[in-house]
Write a protein that holds these residues in place. Sequence first.
Motif, mmCIF file in Angstrom:
data_model
loop_
_atom_site.group_PDB
_atom_site.id
_atom_site.type_symbol
_atom_site.label_atom_id
_atom_site.label_comp_id
_atom_site.label_asym_id
_atom_site.label_seq_id
_atom_site.Cartn_x
_atom_site.Cartn_y
_atom_site.Cartn_z
ATOM 1 N N ASN A 1 0.811 -1.227 0.000
ATOM 2 C CA ASN A 1 0.000 0.000 0.000
ATOM 3 C C ASN A 1 0.841 1.272 0.000
ATOM 4 N N ASP A 2 2.048 1.206 0.549
ATOM 5 C CA ASP A 2 2.872 2.411 0.599
ATOM 6 C C ASP A 2 3.587 2.697 -0.724
ATOM 7 N N VAL A 3 3.438 1.808 -1.706
ATOM 8 C CA VAL A 3 3.997 2.058 -3.037
ATOM 9 C C VAL A 3 2.954 2.842 -3.828
ATOM 10 N N THR A 4 3.175 4.143 -3.955
ATOM 11 C CA THR A 4 2.200 5.021 -4.612
ATOM 12 C C THR A 4 2.642 5.473 -6.000
ATOM 13 N N GLN A 5 3.887 5.163 -6.343
ATOM 14 C CA GLN A 5 4.386 5.429 -7.692
ATOM 15 C C GLN A 5 5.319 4.299 -8.079
ATOM 16 N N CYS A 6 5.081 3.785 -9.276
ATOM 17 C CA CYS A 6 5.849 2.630 -9.738
ATOM 18 C C CYS A 6 5.531 2.409 -11.215
ATOM 19 N N PHE A 7 6.202 1.426 -11.794
ATOM 20 C CA PHE A 7 5.815 0.967 -13.121
ATOM 21 C C PHE A 7 4.659 -0.006 -12.963
ATOM 22 N N ILE A 8 3.816 -0.047 -13.979
ATOM 23 C CA ILE A 8 2.784 -1.075 -14.051
ATOM 24 C C ILE A 8 2.963 -1.773 -15.401
ATOM 25 N N PHE A 9 2.920 -3.085 -15.351
ATOM 26 C CA PHE A 9 3.120 -3.918 -16.540
ATOM 27 C C PHE A 9 1.878 -4.765 -16.747
ATOM 28 N N ILE A 10 1.567 -5.049 -17.999
ATOM 29 C CA ILE A 10 0.479 -5.960 -18.319
ATOM 30 C C ILE A 10 0.971 -6.921 -19.402
ATOM 31 N N THR A 11 0.786 -8.221 -19.147
ATOM 32 C CA THR A 11 1.185 -9.269 -20.079
ATOM 33 C C THR A 11 0.623 -10.593 -19.574
ATOM 34 N N ALA A 12 0.973 -11.671 -20.217
ATOM 35 C CA ALA A 12 0.546 -13.004 -19.783
ATOM 36 C C ALA A 12 1.378 -13.444 -18.582
ATOM 37 N N ALA A 13 0.722 -13.919 -17.545
ATOM 38 C CA ALA A 13 1.409 -14.321 -16.317
ATOM 39 C C ALA A 13 2.443 -15.413 -16.559
ATOM 40 N N ASN A 14 2.178 -16.312 -17.498
ATOM 41 C CA ASN A 14 3.123 -17.406 -17.727
ATOM 42 C C ASN A 14 4.383 -16.954 -18.467
ATOM 43 N N HIS A 15 4.484 -15.682 -18.789
ATOM 44 C CA HIS A 15 5.686 -15.144 -19.422
ATOM 45 C C HIS A 15 6.493 -14.261 -18.462
ATOM 46 N N VAL A 16 6.162 -14.370 -17.164
ATOM 47 C CA VAL A 16 6.841 -13.569 -16.149
ATOM 48 C C VAL A 16 7.361 -14.486 -15.041
ATOM 49 N N ASN A 17 8.622 -14.279 -14.664
ATOM 50 C CA ASN A 17 9.199 -14.983 -13.524
ATOM 51 C C ASN A 17 9.593 -13.918 -12.512
ATOM 52 N N LEU A 18 8.827 -13.820 -11.434
ATOM 53 C CA LEU A 18 9.070 -12.776 -10.445
ATOM 54 C C LEU A 18 10.368 -12.991 -9.677
ATOM 55 N N GLU A 19 10.710 -14.236 -9.384
ATOM 56 C CA GLU A 19 11.934 -14.503 -8.624
ATOM 57 C C GLU A 19 13.180 -14.033 -9.355
ATOM 58 N N SER A 20 13.236 -14.280 -10.649
ATOM 59 C CA SER A 20 14.410 -13.868 -11.424
ATOM 60 C C SER A 20 14.223 -12.496 -12.081
ATOM 61 N N LYS A 21 13.081 -11.851 -11.858
ATOM 62 C CA LYS A 21 12.743 -10.563 -12.475
ATOM 63 C C LYS A 21 12.918 -10.628 -13.989
ATOM 64 N N ARG A 22 12.310 -11.660 -14.554
ATOM 65 C CA ARG A 22 12.414 -11.885 -16.000
ATOM 66 C C ARG A 22 11.035 -11.860 -16.636
ATOM 67 N N MET A 23 10.944 -11.128 -17.726
ATOM 68 C CA MET A 23 9.740 -11.093 -18.547
ATOM 69 C C MET A 23 10.162 -11.510 -19.948
ATOM 70 N N ASP A 24 9.424 -12.457 -20.516
ATOM 71 C CA ASP A 24 9.739 -12.907 -21.868
ATOM 72 C C ASP A 24 9.461 -11.797 -22.881
#
Length: 167
Positions: free
Chosen positions: A82-105
């Motif tokens: 909730n305290d993050v009030t400014q950031c990037f927002i991304f939209i894509t298919a969830a199966n193309h994102v790996n949050l642990e490695s911070k990788r997006m296909d």
Amino acid sequence: MILNSTQLDKYLGKHISYFCGRTGYISDSDNHCAHFVSHALKINYGTTCATMSHGAKLAASLRVQELFSHCPEVGNWDEKPNDVTQCFIFITAANHVNLESKRMDNIPRKHIGIFCQGYIWHYSNTKDKVIKQALNEFSNHYRSPYNSLFWGSLPPEVQFAGEFDNV
């Protein structure tokens, strides 16, 4: 860095040529969502408009997945603190994102915007200009399964670019 809606509203309705003085990379047939965000926040790592064309203006990053990987923190949108009030927002298919490695296909259906004060500023490639949307509008950018939302904290080196002299 602290952004606010007054700063970002100055970009509304602007074509990518307002931000980028590199005439070889401002075609309406190119995808400019990461390009806009990067010029607005002075981000220039990875593939830039300078590597794709000639010109004397500052270079800016072009690839959504490269911006994602440079975020200090990333996560699912619905788990954004909730305290993050400014950031990037991304939209894509969830199966193309790996949050642990911070990788997006690198797939065609991915998009980025700047979230600030409850709204998203992003480059509409269909309207060829910067627009501002509420979260419920932005979340419809793509249809399922390409409509998963993610957040990424702004890299510490970003700066608000302010005015541009390219026009």
